[in-house]
Design a protein around this motif. Structure first.
Motif, mmCIF file in Angstrom:
data_model
loop_
_atom_site.group_PDB
_atom_site.id
_atom_site.type_symbol
_atom_site.label_atom_id
_atom_site.label_comp_id
_atom_site.label_asym_id
_atom_site.label_seq_id
_atom_site.Cartn_x
_atom_site.Cartn_y
_atom_site.Cartn_z
ATOM 1 N N ARG A 297 0.814 -1.209 0.000
ATOM 2 C CA ARG A 297 0.000 0.000 0.000
ATOM 3 C C ARG A 297 0.854 1.268 0.000
ATOM 4 N N CYS A 298 1.780 1.396 0.961
ATOM 5 C CA CYS A 298 2.545 2.643 1.073
ATOM 6 C C CYS A 298 3.869 2.595 0.309
ATOM 7 N N GLY A 299 4.283 1.389 -0.155
ATOM 8 C CA GLY A 299 5.512 1.282 -0.921
ATOM 9 C C GLY A 299 6.769 1.323 -0.090
ATOM 10 N N ARG A 300 6.643 1.322 1.229
ATOM 11 C CA ARG A 300 7.793 1.370 2.128
ATOM 12 C C ARG A 300 8.175 -0.049 2.561
ATOM 13 N N PRO A 301 9.454 -0.261 2.971
ATOM 14 C CA PRO A 301 9.798 -1.560 3.558
ATOM 15 C C PRO A 301 8.877 -1.873 4.728
ATOM 16 N N GLN A 302 8.519 -3.136 4.886
ATOM 17 C CA GLN A 302 7.516 -3.509 5.889
ATOM 18 C C GLN A 302 7.933 -3.108 7.307
ATOM 19 N N LEU B 62 -1.795 6.416 7.447
ATOM 20 C CA LEU B 62 -2.638 6.699 6.290
ATOM 21 C C LEU B 62 -4.107 6.670 6.701
ATOM 22 N N PRO B 63 -4.974 7.328 5.947
ATOM 23 C CA PRO B 63 -6.412 7.235 6.240
ATOM 24 C C PRO B 63 -6.880 5.777 6.180
ATOM 25 N N ALA B 64 -7.809 5.436 7.041
ATOM 26 C CA ALA B 64 -8.305 4.058 7.064
ATOM 27 C C ALA B 64 -8.928 3.677 5.730
ATOM 28 N N CYS B 65 -9.588 4.628 5.092
ATOM 29 C CA CYS B 65 -10.188 4.409 3.770
ATOM 30 C C CYS B 65 -9.706 5.511 2.828
ATOM 31 N N HIS B 66 -9.782 5.256 1.536
ATOM 32 C CA HIS B 66 -9.429 6.288 0.565
ATOM 33 C C HIS B 66 -10.296 7.528 0.766
ATOM 34 N N LEU B 67 -9.672 8.696 0.648
ATOM 35 C CA LEU B 67 -10.410 9.944 0.806
ATOM 36 C C LEU B 67 -11.343 10.151 -0.385
ATOM 37 N N GLU B 68 -12.547 10.575 -0.104
ATOM 38 C CA GLU B 68 -13.518 10.837 -1.162
ATOM 39 C C GLU B 68 -13.344 12.278 -1.655
ATOM 40 N N ALA C 77 -0.685 8.607 -3.413
ATOM 41 C CA ALA C 77 -1.517 7.644 -4.128
ATOM 42 C C ALA C 77 -2.216 6.671 -3.181
ATOM 43 N N ALA C 78 -1.559 6.362 -2.051
ATOM 44 C CA ALA C 78 -2.158 5.433 -1.090
ATOM 45 C C ALA C 78 -3.343 6.048 -0.353
ATOM 46 N N CYS C 79 -3.438 7.374 -0.358
ATOM 47 C CA CYS C 79 -4.517 8.058 0.360
ATOM 48 C C CYS C 79 -5.756 8.278 -0.502
ATOM 49 N N LEU C 80 -5.612 8.172 -1.812
ATOM 50 C CA LEU C 80 -6.700 8.522 -2.719
ATOM 51 C C LEU C 80 -7.144 7.302 -3.533
ATOM 52 N N LEU D 268 3.499 15.945 -2.544
ATOM 53 C CA LEU D 268 2.378 15.594 -1.665
ATOM 54 C C LEU D 268 1.803 16.835 -0.993
ATOM 55 N N GLU D 269 2.661 17.748 -0.564
ATOM 56 C CA GLU D 269 2.185 18.969 0.097
ATOM 57 C C GLU D 269 1.405 19.842 -0.887
ATOM 58 N N CYS D 270 1.888 19.946 -2.129
ATOM 59 C CA CYS D 270 1.159 20.705 -3.147
ATOM 60 C C CYS D 270 -0.232 20.121 -3.360
#
Length: 288
Positions: free
Chosen positions: A61-66, A74-80, A105-108, A214-216
């Motif tokens: 999901r986040c692309g980071r090492p486990q 991250l938000p529990a669900c994708h932001l609407e 991308a993991a948030c949306l 991400l900030e933009c």
């Protein structure tokens, strides 16, 4: 905001297996001498076993090492959201370890955040992106004298879904991509007039007002969706990333503007006149 892999060992095995018995038989001393001559005296190194480095397991999901997964932040669900983001990413960003686009991308929802990698884009090779650029409801976030302030636009973004194109790369890469792609001059150009100071402190920015991708996106979505909570939710994993890196030896990176103003810039000054003038503008706080 690291996918290099080698198949040399497999290649060498397949090459050896294709040899005929006659080709693979030779005098040991003769071969050893030839190998040493060809390898400059380091022929014996070729006999050492090949060490295969396995990559650390990565969170899908986040692309980071486990072990350093940021999913708890991250938000529990994708932001609407109604706004669709199109990230055009310079290829060099793909290999960077500390990137912000995977967190975004993991948030949306996937259909609300699409990433296109490359330096040059055109209608023939990128029909989807070209159609977005030609859409009158598309904005491109890139500062400059031709850009209007997003906060000041007299537009009801809730009346119809809008698209926003964001260039992901260093500032020099983004500038090159913007000016060399005619498609990016089709949408209305906008910028953020009153953006906060960057919290992406583990990477050097040109000025104090420069933001990460991400900030933009966080500030842009908060404005267009009229929901300040979106900005806070999107910045949460970025803050966690920076906090983790600082706790494990990373240093706070001040902007180049800050370093120049305070006499802390310790790199050799450029010889290129254009770059020297650009640095002078940073110190004098002129628009870049």
């Amino acid at each position: 905001m690291d996918t290099q892999c080698g198949d040399l060992s497999a290649l060498s095995i397949s090459d050896k297996s294709s040899e005929t018995p006659a080709e693979s038989i030779c005098n040991a001393s003769t071969c050893r001498g030839e190998h040493e001559d060809n390898a400059g005296g380091f022929g014996e190194l070729s006999q050492l076993p090949i060490e295969i480095n396995e990559r650390r397991p990565t969170c899908l999901r986040c692309g980071r090492p486990q072990k350093v997964c940021l999913c708890p932040f991250l938000p529990a669900c994708h932001l609407e959201v109604s706004t669709s983001l199109y990230i055009v990413q310079h290829p060099a960003e793909e290999s960077r370890v500390l990137r912000t686009v995977p967190l975004l991308a993991a948030c949306l929802p996937p259909e609300k955040c699409k990433v296109f990698v490359g330096r040059r884009f055109n209608e023939e090779r990128n029909p989807e992106l070209a159609a977005v650029c030609q859409d009158p409801r598309t904005l491109i976030l890139y500062p400059g004298p031709e850009a209007g302030n997003l906060e000041d636009m007299n537009v009801d973004f809730s009346a119809a879904p809008y698209n926003v194109i964001i260039i992901d790369g260093t500032w020099s890469q983004a500038k090159d991509m913007f000016h060399r792609n005619a498609l990016f001059r089709l949408p209305k150009q906008v910028q953020l007039n009153s953006s906060p100071s960057s919290q992406y402190v583990i990477r050097t920015q040109p000025t104090n007002m420069c933001l990460s991708t991400l900030e933009c996106a966080a500030v842009t979505l908060a404005i267009m969706e009229k929901n300040k909570a979106i900005e806070e939710l999107l910045l949460r994993p970025l803050k966690a990333l920076c906090s983790f890196q600082l706790q494990h030896g990373a240093q706070v990176h001040h902007s180049k503007e800050h370093l120049l103003r305070n006499g802390m810039y310790d790199k050799p000054m450029p010889k290129n006149k254009r770059k020297i003038k650009r640095m002078e503008r940073l110190v004098s706080n002129q628009n870049i």
